[in-house]
Enzyme design. Structure first.
Site, PDB file in Angstrom:
ATOM      1  N   CYS A 120       0.819  -1.221   0.000  1.00 33.95           N
ATOM      2  CA  CYS A 120       0.000   0.000   0.000  1.00 33.95           C
ATOM      3  C   CYS A 120       0.850   1.267   0.000  1.00 33.95           C
ATOM      4  CB  CYS A 120      -0.910  -0.030   1.233  1.00 33.95           C
ATOM      5  SG  CYS A 120      -1.836   1.492   1.479  1.00 33.95           S
ATOM      6  N   CYS A 334      -5.810   5.181  -3.729  1.00 35.99           N
ATOM      7  CA  CYS A 334      -5.316   6.228  -2.841  1.00 35.99           C
ATOM      8  C   CYS A 334      -3.888   6.042  -2.364  1.00 35.99           C
ATOM      9  CB  CYS A 334      -6.252   6.371  -1.657  1.00 35.99           C
ATOM     10  SG  CYS A 334      -7.597   7.467  -2.066  1.00 35.99           S
TER      11      CYS A 334
HETATM   12  N1  SAH Z   1      -7.039   1.022   5.904  1.00 31.53           N
HETATM   13  C1  SAH Z   1      -8.232   0.482   5.380  1.00 31.53           C
HETATM   14  C2  SAH Z   1      -8.900   1.347   4.351  1.00 31.53           C
HETATM   15  C3  SAH Z   1      -8.032   2.071   3.376  1.00 31.53           C
HETATM   16  S1  SAH Z   1      -7.172   1.083   2.215  1.00 31.53           S
HETATM   17  C4  SAH Z   1      -8.001  -0.914   4.846  1.00 31.53           C
HETATM   18  O1  SAH Z   1      -6.848  -1.322   4.733  1.00 31.53           O
HETATM   19  O2  SAH Z   1      -8.985  -1.601   4.587  1.00 31.53           O
HETATM   20  C5  SAH Z   1      -8.462   0.724   1.045  1.00 31.53           C
HETATM   21  C6  SAH Z   1      -8.320  -0.592   0.328  1.00 31.53           C
HETATM   22  O3  SAH Z   1      -7.280  -0.524  -0.660  1.00 31.53           O
HETATM   23  C7  SAH Z   1      -7.963  -1.748   1.240  1.00 31.53           C
HETATM   24  O4  SAH Z   1      -8.718  -2.895   0.918  1.00 31.53           O
HETATM   25  C8  SAH Z   1      -6.504  -1.953   0.914  1.00 31.53           C
HETATM   26  O5  SAH Z   1      -6.057  -3.207   1.306  1.00 31.53           O
HETATM   27  C9  SAH Z   1      -6.491  -1.693  -0.567  1.00 31.53           C
HETATM   28  N2  SAH Z   1      -5.179  -1.464  -1.152  1.00 31.53           N
HETATM   29  C10 SAH Z   1      -4.138  -0.789  -0.643  1.00 31.53           C
HETATM   30  N3  SAH Z   1      -3.098  -0.795  -1.497  1.00 31.53           N
HETATM   31  C11 SAH Z   1      -3.500  -1.478  -2.582  1.00 31.53           C
HETATM   32  C12 SAH Z   1      -2.872  -1.837  -3.806  1.00 31.53           C
HETATM   33  N4  SAH Z   1      -1.609  -1.483  -4.078  1.00 31.53           N
HETATM   34  N5  SAH Z   1      -3.599  -2.542  -4.691  1.00 31.53           N
HETATM   35  C13 SAH Z   1      -4.876  -2.908  -4.431  1.00 31.53           C
HETATM   36  N6  SAH Z   1      -5.529  -2.612  -3.301  1.00 31.53           N
HETATM   37  C14 SAH Z   1      -4.841  -1.908  -2.374  1.00 31.53           C
HETATM   38 FE1  SF4 Z   2      -2.862  -1.073   5.227  1.00 38.84          FE
HETATM   39 FE2  SF4 Z   2      -5.176   0.224   4.721  1.00 38.84          FE
HETATM   40 FE3  SF4 Z   2      -3.188   1.413   6.081  1.00 38.84          FE
HETATM   41 FE4  SF4 Z   2      -2.874   0.940   3.514  1.00 38.84          FE
HETATM   42  S1  SF4 Z   2      -4.363   2.302   4.409  1.00 38.84           S
HETATM   43  S2  SF4 Z   2      -1.357   0.569   5.148  1.00 38.84           S
HETATM   44  S3  SF4 Z   2      -3.981  -0.996   3.286  1.00 38.84           S
HETATM   45  S4  SF4 Z   2      -4.336  -0.384   6.717  1.00 38.84           S
END
Ligand code: SAH
Ligand code: SF4
Length: 343
Positions: A120, A334
């Site tokens: 992420c 995001c």
């Molecule tokens: N922190 C929360 C919400 C924000 S992230 C969470 O982790 O659920 C939103 C979503 O995007 C989450 O499902 C996360 O795992 C996903 N996500 C983050 N980076 C990603 C990536 N590189 N490719 C696909 N999904 C991703």
């Molecule tokens: Fe993990 Fe969601 Fe935080 Fe990205 S935004 S580091 S997916 S918990």
């Protein structure tokens, strides 16, 4: 210097109590609340209040406002991505997507994130601060004003871990869904979490009626420990137990997010293990081809892997779909824009 108070994070009842202290009757508090809901960004815009009153309020309170720093519009669909700032110091992203049923907005709940998931972009850039309820509301208000539309669905899936900013997020959910507020249907709101198990139990007790999305991304601890550090605090079994509890209590379907990473979590054995563990649960699996983030080395799974997952999961009675990718030409997922702000 006196610190100004955050007026837009107050519930109407709290605003009435606060303003009663400076001898303002309830109907005045209601007028102020209405202006705040309408998205004014200064007390001067509250034209049915006298000038001295507006000045008085501005000496006690501030109105949070999401300023547009950058705006990217997709040429492929109508997706719009914003980089917002609060006071030019806090930077977050949000995305507006058009679906047949209306506009969905994905908003941020924190500047950065502490959870450190390896795939992420937000997680890789570290944590700065929690957003207030008013800052979450402002993202929606600014987008509505800018695009001349009404947001009907909200997903807390932008930057940050919503359950790590629990009190502000709950306050936001109550404010945004209240009849006298923006009045977004609570059933049209989803919250996505990486799995803060204690907070999932707390959330159930709030009796909100929102949809819970859980970022699972792996069927077992071996893989999940590698990609999601939170798994070392609460493992897959503990997380799924909390999810079962949540869906049984709320009678609402949990949506599991599963970002498919080539060679990491996309083999048939992963699909089988996932199917066994989710069997019988009121849930749905969203398969997301992982977005490549610089420096991770992760690659998207092949289409054939997605099809195989859907097929195997269906043998366990679990429905799965591949999430439609919107705004792929503008890096709509995001964390990527805020991270590149200075480049
Ligand atoms: N922190 C929360 C919400 C924000 S992230 C969470 O982790 O659920 C939103 C979503 O995007 C989450 O499902 C996360 O795992 C996903 N996500 C983050 N980076 C990603 C990536 N590189 N490719 C696909 N999904 C991703
Ligand atoms: Fe993990 Fe969601 Fe935080 Fe990205 S935004 S580091 S997916 S918990």
């Amino acid at each position: 210097m006196i610190k100004l108070k955050d007026i837009k994070s107050l519930y109407l009842s709290e605003l009435c109590d606060e303003l009663a202290v400076i001898d303002l009757p309830k109907f005045r508090a209601k007028q102020v609340f209405k202006w705040l809901t309408d998205g004014v960004t200064s007390f001067d815009e509250m034209t049915n209040l006298s000038l001295p009153l507006r000045e008085k309020l501005s000496r006690i309170y501030y109105i949070a406002n999401a300023q547009i720093e950058r705006k990217l519009e997709s040429k492929r669909d109508e997706t719009v991505k914003y980089l917002f700032s609060f006071g030019g110091t806090t930077f977050v992203e949000a995305v507006v997507m058009k679906y047949h049923h209306g506009y969905t907005m994905c908003i941020s709940t924190q500047e950065g994130c502490k959870m450190g998931c390896t795939f992420c972009a937000t997680g890789r850039n570290g944590f700065k601060r929690n957003l207030t309820a008013s800052e979450m509301l402002s993202q929606i208000q600014t987008a509505q004003k800018d695009l001349g539309i009404r947001i009907s669905n909200i997903v807390l899936m932008g930057m940050g871990e919503p359950l790590d900013n629990y009190d502000n997020v709950i306050r936001f959910l109550r404010l945004v869904s209240s009849d006298d507020g923006l009045n977004v249907g609570i059933r049209h709101i989803s919250l996505s979490t990486c799995g803060l198990v204690d907070k999932i139990y707390d959330l159930e007790k709030e009796n909100l009626g929102i949809t819970l999305s859980v970022s699972l991304h792996a069927p077992n601890d071996d893989i999940r420990n590698q990609t999601m550090p939170v798994n070392k605090r609460w493992n897959v079994d503990e997380l799924l137990k909390a999810c079962r509890y949540y869906s049984e209590k709320t009678k609402r379907r949990i949506s599991f997010e599963y970002a498919m990473i080539d060679g990491v979590n996309d083999g048939d054995e992963c699909a089988k293990e996932l199917g066994k563990k989710l069997k019988g649960m009121l849930c749905h699996v969203n398969l997301i081809p992982v977005n490549t983030v610089e420096g991770t080395g992760y690659k998207k799974s092949k289409i054939e892997r997605q099809k195989s997952f859907i097929n195997i999961l269906s043998h366990y009675g679990i429905t799965a779909t591949v999430r439609r990718t919107l705004g792929s030409d503008i890096n709509a997922s995001c964390g990527q824009l805020a991270g590149k702000r200075n480049q």
